[in-house]
Scaffold this active site. Structure first.
Site, short mmCIF file in Angstrom:
data_model
loop_
_atom_site.label_atom_id
_atom_site.label_comp_id
_atom_site.label_asym_id
_atom_site.label_seq_id
_atom_site.Cartn_x
_atom_site.Cartn_y
_atom_site.Cartn_z
N ASP A 148 -21.25 -27.20 -17.18
CA ASP A 148 -22.12 -26.53 -18.15
C ASP A 148 -23.44 -27.26 -18.21
O ASP A 148 -23.51 -28.45 -17.89
CB ASP A 148 -21.52 -26.66 -19.57
CG ASP A 148 -20.34 -25.76 -19.77
OD1 ASP A 148 -20.23 -24.76 -19.07
OD2 ASP A 148 -19.53 -26.08 -20.67
N LYS A 163 -24.92 -21.11 -19.01
CA LYS A 163 -26.08 -20.22 -19.12
C LYS A 163 -27.27 -20.86 -18.44
O LYS A 163 -27.49 -22.05 -18.53
CB LYS A 163 -26.42 -20.03 -20.60
CG LYS A 163 -25.65 -18.93 -21.24
CD LYS A 163 -26.25 -18.63 -22.60
CE LYS A 163 -25.12 -18.29 -23.56
NZ LYS A 163 -25.20 -18.86 -24.84
N MET A 186 -24.14 -25.27 -32.99
CA MET A 186 -24.45 -23.86 -32.68
C MET A 186 -24.97 -23.16 -33.94
O MET A 186 -24.66 -22.00 -34.19
CB MET A 186 -23.20 -23.11 -32.17
CG MET A 186 -22.64 -23.70 -30.89
SD MET A 186 -21.13 -22.88 -30.35
CE MET A 186 -19.93 -23.65 -31.43
N1 SAH Z 1 -18.12 -29.69 -27.21
C1 SAH Z 1 -19.50 -29.94 -27.61
C2 SAH Z 1 -20.07 -28.85 -28.46
C3 SAH Z 1 -20.17 -27.50 -27.77
S1 SAH Z 1 -20.92 -26.29 -28.76
C4 SAH Z 1 -19.58 -31.31 -28.30
O1 SAH Z 1 -18.55 -31.91 -28.63
O2 SAH Z 1 -20.71 -31.79 -28.47
C5 SAH Z 1 -22.59 -26.42 -28.26
C6 SAH Z 1 -23.43 -27.03 -29.35
O3 SAH Z 1 -23.40 -28.43 -29.26
C7 SAH Z 1 -24.90 -26.68 -29.28
O4 SAH Z 1 -25.18 -25.40 -29.82
C8 SAH Z 1 -25.46 -27.77 -30.16
O5 SAH Z 1 -25.23 -27.50 -31.51
C9 SAH Z 1 -24.60 -28.95 -29.78
N2 SAH Z 1 -25.21 -29.83 -28.75
C10 SAH Z 1 -24.62 -30.30 -27.65
N3 SAH Z 1 -25.43 -31.15 -26.98
C11 SAH Z 1 -26.57 -31.23 -27.70
C12 SAH Z 1 -27.79 -31.97 -27.55
N4 SAH Z 1 -27.99 -32.78 -26.52
N5 SAH Z 1 -28.74 -31.81 -28.50
C13 SAH Z 1 -28.54 -31.01 -29.54
N6 SAH Z 1 -27.42 -30.28 -29.72
C14 SAH Z 1 -26.43 -30.40 -28.83
#
Ligand code: SAH
Length: 346
Positions: A126, A148, A259
């Site tokens: 991803d 995406k 999100m």
């Molecule tokens: N499994 C992931 C979350 C997936 S959902 C985790 O544990 O982090 C995807 C969301 O993660 C995004 O919409 C955002 O809210 C957050 N996210 C992940 N990486 C990010 C980053 N580098 N900066 C800001 N938000 C991030």
């Protein structure tokens, strides 16, 4: 096992059955070597004397894969002619490893994640995972972007799972590299389930979740003594109900939203209605750990009334609660608003 050596211009002879040796072959080729292979000791029988025909010249390194065959006589004949290293055999059947890649920077990949990447035949990744440098982190694995991309939709979840299973059934080691932690809004259990249903060995490598690390990138601790002793991580993917707003507001700790940009206005309005003070600080940390990381500070009241957070975009982590006042560069009028932190012990 030579991991990071530059073998350009060198010739490496890999001894081992094709499947068991595939990882060693890929790695030496990736390191720049010309790779020659012998898949069974019988290929070398009939060779007279102490020479191993064809391989007695120009081989810089011999990699002997522990594939269960008896390579000892061959190695005996090579003794003193080339450097010999032992290589573990690649796993005999296919397998799937779900790997949490952290918030998108290589430094926050775990040691286990790095090892899984090195051993992968295929990586399905991803864009929230650290993907830019995968060619260097893997050793010649096939890299498949299933996230995406601008102008292109993500590969649907069921197709990702089918891809994972198909590759593993073909005997490959598949790494499914995901952003953050696989089990925090990451559909990790669905992917584990797909592997289990297909009878494929599967393991999970936890990752550094953005829920904690992205606030930290702005120096916002999700808990702080005498300020907040709990934090709740919420998905903003679908709008919350009024009952959920009330429960959240009633908890009184830090609220972390992933999100959450699309439903942010709905959430902040709901929390206001549920009784959270207008002065409650809110931070939106966008693109955590990237060079264009930004943090926007506001309060529940100002964000609802004046849309101060309207320009924020995903990926972003939203933090709501008193800990926001501790954030780096938090504007003084927000940091000191109610003096809640006054007297809070470090
Ligand atoms: N499994 C992931 C979350 C997936 S959902 C985790 O544990 O982090 C995807 C969301 O993660 C995004 O919409 C955002 O809210 C957050 N996210 C992940 N990486 C990010 C980053 N580098 N900066 C800001 N938000 C991030």
């Amino acid at each position: 096992m030579i991991l990071d050596a530059d073998l350009t211009g060198r010739t490496v002879l890999v001894l081992g059955a094709a499947h068991a040796a595939r990882r060693a072959v890929r790695r030496y080729a990736h390191a720049g070597a010309a790779v020659r292979t012998v898949t069974a000791p019988s290929e070398l029988t009939g060779v007279a004397g102490t020479e191993v025909a064809g391989f007695d010249l120009g081989v810089d390194l011999v990699a002997a894969v522990a594939d269960g065959q008896d390579w000892a006589p061959v190695l005996e004949r090579l003794r003193g002619r080339a450097l010999v290293v032992a290589e573990p055999a690649a796993a005999p059947g296919g397998q799937i490893v779900l790997v949490g890649g952290g918030p998108g920077v290589e430094e926050l990949l775990t040691v286990a994640a790095r090892r899984a990447l090195r051993e992968a035949d295929v990586v399905l990744y991803d864009r929230l995972a650290p993907w830019q440098n995968l060619a260097a982190l893997t050793h010649g694995a096939e890299l498949v972007d299933v996230g995406k991309r601008p102008g292109r939709h993500a590969v649907p979840q069921d197709q990702i799972e089918a891809l994972m299973v198909d590759h593993a059934r073909a005997g490959r080691t598949v790494v499914r590299l995901k952003g953050g932690d696989p089990y925090v809004f990451g559909r990790g259990r669905e992917e584990l389930g797909a592997a289990l249903a297909a009878g494929i060995p599967v393991s999970v490598v936890p990752g550094v979740t953005s829920a904690v690390s992205v606030p930290a990138a702005a120096d916002i601790p999700v808990t702080h003594r005498e300020v907040s002793h709990l934090f709740t991580v919420v998905s903003g993917h679908a709008p919350l109900s009024d009952a959920e707003h009330e429960h959240l507001a009633g908890l009184g700790g830090t609220i972390v939203v992933l999100m959450g940009v699309g439903t942010l206005h709905h959430l902040l309005a709901g929390l206001r209605r549920a009784g959270l003070a207008a002065s409650t600080p809110v931070a939106v940390v966008e693109r955590g750990y990237r060079i264009d990381q930004t943090t926007t500070y506001s309060t529940l009241g100002a964000a609802a009334a004046r849309g101060t957070l309207a320009g924020c975009a995903n990926p972003a982590v939203v933090v709501i609660g008193e800990v926001v006042r501790l954030g780096r560069d938090c504007p003084a009028e927000i940091a000191s608003a109610v003096g809640v932190l006054a007297g809070a012990g470090a």
